[in-house]
Design a protein around this motif. Structure first.
Motif, PDB file in Angstrom:
ATOM      1  N   ALA A 256     -12.618  16.348 -31.302  1.00 59.43           N
ATOM      2  CA  ALA A 256     -12.919  16.882 -32.636  1.00 59.43           C
ATOM      3  C   ALA A 256     -13.680  18.201 -32.626  1.00 59.43           C
ATOM      4  O   ALA A 256     -14.797  18.286 -33.129  1.00 59.43           O
ATOM      5  CB  ALA A 256     -13.694  15.856 -33.452  1.00 59.43           C
ATOM      6  N   PRO A 257     -13.120  19.221 -32.043  1.00 57.56           N
ATOM      7  CA  PRO A 257     -13.875  20.470 -31.887  1.00 57.56           C
ATOM      8  C   PRO A 257     -14.275  21.113 -33.209  1.00 57.56           C
ATOM      9  O   PRO A 257     -15.323  21.744 -33.298  1.00 57.56           O
ATOM     10  CB  PRO A 257     -12.908  21.373 -31.125  1.00 57.56           C
ATOM     11  CG  PRO A 257     -11.563  20.812 -31.379  1.00 57.56           C
ATOM     12  CD  PRO A 257     -11.743  19.347 -31.544  1.00 57.56           C
ATOM     13  N   PHE A 258     -13.443  20.939 -34.239  1.00 59.73           N
ATOM     14  CA  PHE A 258     -13.780  21.587 -35.509  1.00 59.73           C
ATOM     15  C   PHE A 258     -15.010  20.946 -36.134  1.00 59.73           C
ATOM     16  O   PHE A 258     -15.834  21.632 -36.740  1.00 59.73           O
ATOM     17  CB  PHE A 258     -12.586  21.536 -36.454  1.00 59.73           C
ATOM     18  CG  PHE A 258     -11.394  22.282 -35.930  1.00 59.73           C
ATOM     19  CD1 PHE A 258     -11.351  23.661 -35.955  1.00 59.73           C
ATOM     20  CD2 PHE A 258     -10.330  21.606 -35.363  1.00 59.73           C
ATOM     21  CE1 PHE A 258     -10.265  24.359 -35.449  1.00 59.73           C
ATOM     22  CE2 PHE A 258      -9.238  22.285 -34.857  1.00 59.73           C
ATOM     23  CZ  PHE A 258      -9.204  23.675 -34.898  1.00 59.73           C
TER      24      PHE A 258
ATOM     25  N   PHE B  70     -22.664  22.292 -24.252  1.00 60.32           N
ATOM     26  CA  PHE B  70     -22.459  23.372 -23.284  1.00 60.32           C
ATOM     27  C   PHE B  70     -21.758  22.847 -22.043  1.00 60.32           C
ATOM     28  O   PHE B  70     -20.813  23.427 -21.544  1.00 60.32           O
ATOM     29  CB  PHE B  70     -23.815  23.968 -22.861  1.00 60.32           C
ATOM     30  CG  PHE B  70     -24.183  25.211 -23.599  1.00 60.32           C
ATOM     31  CD1 PHE B  70     -23.327  26.300 -23.597  1.00 60.32           C
ATOM     32  CD2 PHE B  70     -25.388  25.317 -24.268  1.00 60.32           C
ATOM     33  CE1 PHE B  70     -23.667  27.457 -24.265  1.00 60.32           C
ATOM     34  CE2 PHE B  70     -25.735  26.464 -24.944  1.00 60.32           C
ATOM     35  CZ  PHE B  70     -24.873  27.536 -24.947  1.00 60.32           C
ATOM     36  N   ARG B  71     -22.268  21.718 -21.559  1.00 66.97           N
ATOM     37  CA  ARG B  71     -21.761  21.197 -20.295  1.00 66.97           C
ATOM     38  C   ARG B  71     -20.325  20.709 -20.417  1.00 66.97           C
ATOM     39  O   ARG B  71     -19.520  20.867 -19.513  1.00 66.97           O
ATOM     40  CB  ARG B  71     -22.665  20.073 -19.805  1.00 66.97           C
ATOM     41  CG  ARG B  71     -23.508  20.495 -18.613  1.00 66.97           C
ATOM     42  CD  ARG B  71     -24.329  19.351 -18.056  1.00 66.97           C
ATOM     43  NE  ARG B  71     -25.003  18.569 -19.080  1.00 66.97           N
ATOM     44  CZ  ARG B  71     -24.636  17.344 -19.428  1.00 66.97           C
ATOM     45  NH1 ARG B  71     -23.593  16.784 -18.861  1.00 66.97           N
ATOM     46  NH2 ARG B  71     -25.308  16.688 -20.362  1.00 66.97           N
ATOM     47  N   LYS B  72     -20.045  20.075 -21.552  1.00 66.59           N
ATOM     48  CA  LYS B  72     -18.760  19.392 -21.649  1.00 66.59           C
ATOM     49  C   LYS B  72     -17.618  20.287 -22.110  1.00 66.59           C
ATOM     50  O   LYS B  72     -16.477  19.850 -22.158  1.00 66.59           O
ATOM     51  CB  LYS B  72     -18.895  18.215 -22.615  1.00 66.59           C
ATOM     52  CG  LYS B  72     -19.744  17.126 -22.030  1.00 66.59           C
ATOM     53  CD  LYS B  72     -19.742  15.884 -22.869  1.00 66.59           C
ATOM     54  CE  LYS B  72     -20.579  14.813 -22.185  1.00 66.59           C
ATOM     55  NZ  LYS B  72     -20.932  13.732 -23.073  1.00 66.59           N
ATOM     56  N   CYS B  73     -17.953  21.525 -22.466  1.00 70.30           N
ATOM     57  CA  CYS B  73     -16.885  22.366 -23.005  1.00 70.30           C
ATOM     58  C   CYS B  73     -15.961  22.871 -21.922  1.00 70.30           C
ATOM     59  O   CYS B  73     -16.368  23.117 -20.794  1.00 70.30           O
ATOM     60  CB  CYS B  73     -17.490  23.555 -23.744  1.00 70.30           C
ATOM     61  SG  CYS B  73     -17.585  23.229 -25.464  1.00 70.30           S
ATOM     62  N   ASP B  74     -14.755  23.055 -22.340  1.00 74.79           N
ATOM     63  CA  ASP B  74     -13.713  23.486 -21.429  1.00 74.79           C
ATOM     64  C   ASP B  74     -13.572  25.002 -21.561  1.00 74.79           C
ATOM     65  O   ASP B  74     -13.290  25.504 -22.638  1.00 74.79           O
ATOM     66  CB  ASP B  74     -12.436  22.754 -21.869  1.00 74.79           C
ATOM     67  CG  ASP B  74     -11.226  23.280 -21.169  1.00 74.79           C
ATOM     68  OD1 ASP B  74     -11.403  23.939 -20.137  1.00 74.79           O
ATOM     69  OD2 ASP B  74     -10.120  23.028 -21.669  1.00 74.79           O
TER      70      ASP B  74
ATOM     71  N   ASN C 239     -13.740  27.674 -25.941  1.00 79.92           N
ATOM     72  CA  ASN C 239     -14.540  28.888 -26.076  1.00 79.92           C
ATOM     73  C   ASN C 239     -15.085  29.049 -27.487  1.00 79.92           C
ATOM     74  O   ASN C 239     -16.183  29.558 -27.676  1.00 79.92           O
ATOM     75  CB  ASN C 239     -13.704  30.108 -25.704  1.00 79.92           C
ATOM     76  CG  ASN C 239     -13.456  30.167 -24.213  1.00 79.92           C
ATOM     77  OD1 ASN C 239     -14.334  29.815 -23.428  1.00 79.92           O
ATOM     78  ND2 ASN C 239     -12.261  30.563 -23.825  1.00 79.92           N
ATOM     79  N   ALA C 240     -14.294  28.606 -28.473  1.00 79.88           N
ATOM     80  CA  ALA C 240     -14.785  28.674 -29.851  1.00 79.88           C
ATOM     81  C   ALA C 240     -16.035  27.824 -30.007  1.00 79.88           C
ATOM     82  O   ALA C 240     -17.019  28.246 -30.620  1.00 79.88           O
ATOM     83  CB  ALA C 240     -13.705  28.212 -30.824  1.00 79.88           C
TER      84      ALA C 240
END
Lengths: 163, 964
Positions: free
Chosen positions: B259-261, B292-296, B303-304
């Motif tokens: 659920a990035p949004f 921060f850690r879990k982002c791809d 990146n967004a």
């Protein structure tokens, strides 16, 4: 007010394929906006940013084949997010139409509107689940089908299209 | 063939249960698609409008037909034409019972109407009904319309239903109801102020979609009033935690991100809540760190989210660990090949340097790269960053760069913006007066009237007041250099009006002050200005006033005034000018010249523009004159409140009051008595309660005028009592001409003094200067430029990170880009011309390449669902498919006429795939577009030699200047 001020779909030749205005623009302004933006966006090279600063706002655009999808946002918005919203829209269109092409949008622009209405409400992104959007639009379609007096048999459609 | 394909598409659509159109409509769309010019398109649309106007008015149109007409109207509107003749039919359509028809109606009205349209009132009833429908799809359609169409007035009509729908069993309805309430809140906060708790409640909704929708209104609410929502920090943090831990259903995953949004929205809200609040921020640190850690890093959406994290970290109470992570991400962005990421990196850098300014240093090279980039968007973003980084030590480099860029662009909007930024920076940090004047001159010369006229006034004030230092010598030097530069600039052919005003004012005020130039030089120039810009009355007025000042100073200094012949002819012309203002000024000039030195010095003291002018409101200087007049038999002045006329009126009124208190009067009103008669009760009535009614007062007033010290109505002086009302009228007419004259006759110098006195500029300038006490004033500009040039042109020994940049090369590369683009577009034109059937293939199958080219990132449709765990394999497979399919793409293009066109196209597509694939494939292309070709390097070399800089010595000063 809204996060997204308007959505534009323009073909590479500068033809308008879809416009949706979430902020208020008069008809005159709309024409001007489209003219100005297509002048700016269509001439941009392929490797440049997908963002354009324009009249104090930002326009995020992305090209899919011959179509440019543009969304206009406030200067402090997250451009990458908008880029993904565009992409999300395209994915949903793709799923709905079954590998979508420009022709689908030309002849079924109203469908594209219905899908957009499921994704953005008054300029706010509101449904991150692709499946539920497609399901919801399909539900509307199927209800529409049954509501129709003549259920869409192939022969009917053929007759209709040949008319 | 194409038709068959189209037909096939249509069939496919039909079988999907979609809407299919008549041949007529298909033809319309097709012919517009094939239209070769806007004019042709317009002609087709106008025809279509005619047809529709006729058809739509026919009686008993079947619903299906009507629906198609409405969709055709939508199409016409979309193309920018007016379909308002059909709006009412769209409105009618919303009343229909069938959802099929209704939905079309709603779609059309939301596209046609805005919330102020008169027809809205006809839809409200339908919306009310539909909101109560038991078919949730009808409710959804109505809610969509509510968001767009309901305005402040009609909110109460639907509000109860919308609130009820917040508890609807279908999540789609709840979500839309939330959004509708949000719209109400935006349109009229007071209308829903009692319902705000609902947003909090819905935050705990079981459905993540509804919860996500609630974040929109909550963001708005928190933006307006942070403190009332501090209690929600914990909730938001825990939601974000759950999202990052993938507790939401898989359906909300987007490109393998949970659920990035929703994450982005939550981060935005946390940024607001944590801003300047240590306690709230401490609650967030862990979860933001997790994000921060879990982002791809490899996907755009990752990146967004990362970018949003940086925004959040730079907004909340600083935490060193998070700042480090943010800095890491920024450097990753800046090092990326993607322009998008560079752009985001620059933006993020701008946010972070507010907290940790030292971070900028490590990214010097990247920043310079972006500044030199041919992409305007990136360049502008970098200027924005530089603007934020400006200090007194680097202001010269930055402002010079900004001005250069400003000169090179045509976009007026941005020109204005960057000009005002230049002015702001120059005012704040200017290291020397001379530099300041020069910078301002450049800004004015090139942007001219785009700049707010206030900036011009500010400049006059600054020149008049000096830089706030108590050093008269420096001030007069500043003025001399201004005068000198202005005299030079006046030689330029076309100068903007605002700038000319400044020039005239400064020349008039200080042209002859230092004795370098004699009066005839300056006056000659001023006459030239007035002549060259003869259509601009404002400039002319400034010029005339400046002339007057010069002559006044001459007279006061006891020198003989010898008016130039051109000046005389100018005066003659202006004395007869149509503009009363110019005429007035010309007469004043004439008057001043006739006076003796003492008087002139009194009315036009030199260098007095900053002195306060004391206004004697009592006009006490006229006392002697009045005394004299009274002695000669004039009547003394009686203040308004004591005048008999006023009392008359009061008398009438009081009588009225008195009588009305007795009850109704049935007889006719008495005729007003002649003004003289009621003088008798004067003493009986208290005058204080009376509201003076102005008009009947006039006669009395004019009657007294010989004594009044008001100079504005001397013409009335002799008027007799008989012409009562006429006088009043005359005075009304007279006012606009007289009063302005008296005010302007105080001369422009006073005006500008007022303007200057209002602005409390010097104090702000002072304070900022004190805080930046460490400035280095003594750096000479030319030296600076050399350094800049050296660092730009002499950097060849540096690693290829900065590929032999400089103006020359970057321009050349941009030329190359342009060139490579020009044939492209001309090809397009050509192909469009030669192949009339060009659109169909374009429309038809370009869709295919998209899906192949975007495959690496967007694939999940078909393959990914099968290959869920083996994503690696999937992407490999994707690239394989794209490779195997690409010949197919070429084959599709094979029948387009020009071969190069194909290549171009393929190139574009591959570029696209790069963009969408983000960092998937490293790009070796940089060299080809930017790389030093022999000719360029030769040019560069010669240029470097011209500048007198050794090419081998690299000079890092630029970076120190920019970033140090």
């Amino acid at each position: 007010m809204s996060v997204i001020h308007f959505v534009l779909l323009i073909s590479r030749q500068g033809k308008v394929r879809l416009t949706k205005w979430y902020s208020t623009y008069s008809k005159k302004e709309r024409t001007k906006v489209i003219r100005e933006l297509s002048g700016v966006i269509l001439t941009r090279g392929p490797k440049l940013c997908n963002f354009v600063e324009w009249r104090g706002l930002k326009v995020v655009y992305k090209r899919y084949a011959s179509l440019y999808f543009c969304m206009c946002i406030d200067p402090d918005g997250n451009e990458l997010e908008i880029l993904e919203i565009i992409h999300h829209y395209v994915e949903v269109l793709d799923r709905y139409f079954g590998s979508v092409c420009e022709l689908d949008l030309i002849y079924n622009f109203h469908k594209a509107y219905y899908i957009l209405d499921e994704i953005l409400i008054s300029g706010e992104f509101q449904e991150p689940s692709k499946r539920s959007i497609v399901r919801s639009v399909a539900a509307q379609d199927s209800l529409v089908e049954t509501a129709k007096e003549q259920t869409g048999s192939i022969s009917n459609i053929l007759a209709q299209a040949a008319k | 063939m194409e038709q068959l394909r189209t037909f096939g598409r249509e069939l496919a659509m039909g079988s999907q249960g979609g809407f299919y159109q008549s041949k007529e409509f298909l033809d319309l769309v097709k012919s517009i698609g094939e239209a070769r010019s806007k004019a042709e398109e317009d002609r087709i649309v106008v025809n279509e409008i005619d047809t529709l106007k006729r058809r739509i008015a026919e009686p008993d149109i079947p619903k299906r037909k009507m629906k198609e007409y409405i969709i055709r109207l939508v199409y016409i509107e979309m193309l920018g034409h007016d379909a308002s003749f059909g709006y009412i039919h769209a409105v009618k359509m919303t009343h229909d019972d069938s959802l099929l028809v209704k939905r079309t109606g709603y779609l059309a009205v939301t596209l046609f109407l805005n919330e102020e349209h008169d027809l809205i009132i006809l839809i409200v009833n339908t919306i009310q009904k539909d909101l109560k429908s038991d078919n949730y799809l009808v409710v959804c359609a109505a809610l969509n319309a509510v968001c767009k169409l309901i305005n402040e007035e009609t909110i109460p009509a639907v509000l109860p239903q919308v609130v009820e729908l917040l508890a609807h069993p279908k999540e789609a309805v709840r979500k839309k109801a939330i959004m509708a309430l949000h719209c109400f809140y935006q349109k009229s906060p007071s209308s829903v102020s009692h319902l705000i708790s609902n947003f909090r409640k819905r935050l705990c909704d079981n459905d993540p979609g509804v919860m996500g929708a609630t974040l929109c209104p909550l963001f708005d609410l928190i933006t307006r009033d942070v403190n009332s929502y501090k209690d929600l920090v914990i909730s938001f943090v825990s939601i974000l935690k759950q999202v990052t831990e993938r507790r939401l259903s898989k359906a909300y995953d987007y490109h393998q991100m949970p659920a990035p949004f929703i994450q982005i929205k939550l981060l935005k809200i946390l940024a607001l809540l944590g801003s300047g609040d240590k306690q709230a921020s401490e609650n967030m640190y862990t979860v933001v760190g997790d994000v921060f850690r879990k982002c791809d890093f490899s996907s755009n959406i990752g990146n967004a989210v990362l970018y949003e994290c940086i925004c959040c970290v730079s907004s909340i109470y600083p935490n060193p660990k998070l700042l480090d992570s943010a800095a890491d991400i920024i450097s990753r962005f800046l090092k990326s090949d993607s322009h998008n990421l560079k752009y985001m990196g620059i933006d993020a850098l701008g946010r972070l340097i507010k907290i940790s300014p030292e971070i900028a240093e490590q990214h010097q090279l990247a920043v310079i790269d972006c500044l030199e980039d041919p992409d305007d968007t990136l360049k502008r973003k970098t200027f924005e960053l530089l603007y934020k980084m400006t200090k007194s030590t680097n202001v010269e480099v930055i402002v010079d760069r900004m001005i250069d860029y400003m000169i090179s662009i045509n976009d007026n909007h941005y020109k204005t913006e960057i000009a005002s930024r230049c002015v702001e920076l120059a005012e704040q940090f200017a290291p020397s007066n001379q530099w300041f004047i020069q910078a301002m001159n450049k800004v004015f010369e090139h942007t001219g009237d785009l700049v707010n006229i206030k900036v011009a006034h500010n400049l006059m004030r600054l020149i008049a007041e000096g830089f706030g230092e108590d050093d008269d010598n420096a001030d007069s030097k500043l003025r001399s250099s201004a005068v000198e530069s202005y005299l030079r600039i006046l030689g330029e052919p076309k100068l903007p009006s605002g700038f000319l005003q400044v020039i005239c004012w400064v020349l008039g005020e200080y042209g002859t002050a230092d004795g370098m130039f004699c009066a005839s030089d300056i006056t000659g120039k001023l006459c030239d200005v007035a002549e060259a810009y003869s259509s601009d009355d404002t400039v002319k007025a400034y010029a005339v006033t400046a002339l007057m000042k010069i002559y006044a100073f001459e007279i006061a200094a006891g020198r003989e005034v010898d008016m130039l012949t051109e000046c005389q002819s100018l005066m003659e012309e202006l004395l007869a000018s149509h503009s009363t203002d110019l005429q007035q000024r010309a007469y004043e000039l004439q008057g001043v010249i006739g006076l003796d030195a003492h008087a002139v010095e009194f009315i036009m003291p030199s260098d007095a523009s900053c002195e306060d002018i004391e206004v004697d409101k009592d006009l006490s200087f006229l006392d002697g004159y009045i005394q004299e007049a009274i002695e000669k038999g004039a009547q003394p002045y009686i203040p308004e409140s004591e005048r008999p006329g006023v009392l008359n009126m009061g008398n009438f009124r009081n009588q009225d009051h008195h009588e009305s208190s007795h009850g109704l009067r049935f007889e006719a009103y008495e005729l007003p008595k002649p003004a003289v008669q009621p003088r008798i009760p004067r003493a009986l009535l208290p005058s204080t309660e009376i509201v003076p009614v102005p008009e009947p007062v006039y006669p009395r007033e004019t009657y007294q005028t010989p004594v009044t010290p008001i100079p504005s109505n001397p013409s009335d002086a002799g008027s007799a009592e008989l012409k009562l009302r006429l006088d009043g009228v005359q005075k009304k007419w007279g006012r606009p001409t007289y009063t302005p004259e008296t005010s302007t006759s105080n001369s422009t110098s006073q005006k500008t003094v007022n303007g200057a006195a209002q602005v409390d500029g010097p104090s702000t300038v002072n304070s900022t200067r004190e805080t930046y006490a460490s400035r280095k004033l003594q750096v000479e500009i030319s030296h600076e430029k050399q350094k800049l040039a050296a660092s730009l042109f002499g950097g060849s020994s540096k690693p290829e990170k900065r590929p032999a940049t400089g103006h020359k090369v970057s321009k050349a590369s941009s030329h190359m880009l342009e060139k490579s683009h020009v044939p492209n577009s001309s090809m397009e034109v050509a192909s469009e011309k030669t192949a009339p059937a060009q659109t169909p293939p374009d429309l038809l199958d370009l869709g295919e390449p998209t899906s192949t080219s975007t495959a690496p990132s967007l694939d999940p449709f078909k393959q990914l669902e099968v290959l869920l765990d083996a994503t690696q394999d999937a992407s490999a497979a994707n690239s394989a498919t794209s490779a195997s399919r690409s010949p197919d793409v070429m084959a599709l293009y094979a029948d387009t006429p020009v071969g190069i066109h194909n290549k171009d196209e393929a190139d574009l597509l591959s570029g696209m795939s790069n963009m969408s694939g983000a960092t998937a494939r490293p790009q070796p292309t940089k060299g080809s577009s930017k790389g030093p070709n022999p000719k360029d390097s030769l040019e560069k070399d010669s240029l470097v030699r011209q500048m007198g800089v050794k090419p081998s010595s690299q000079n890092p000063n630029l970076f120190k200047d920019l970033l140090g």
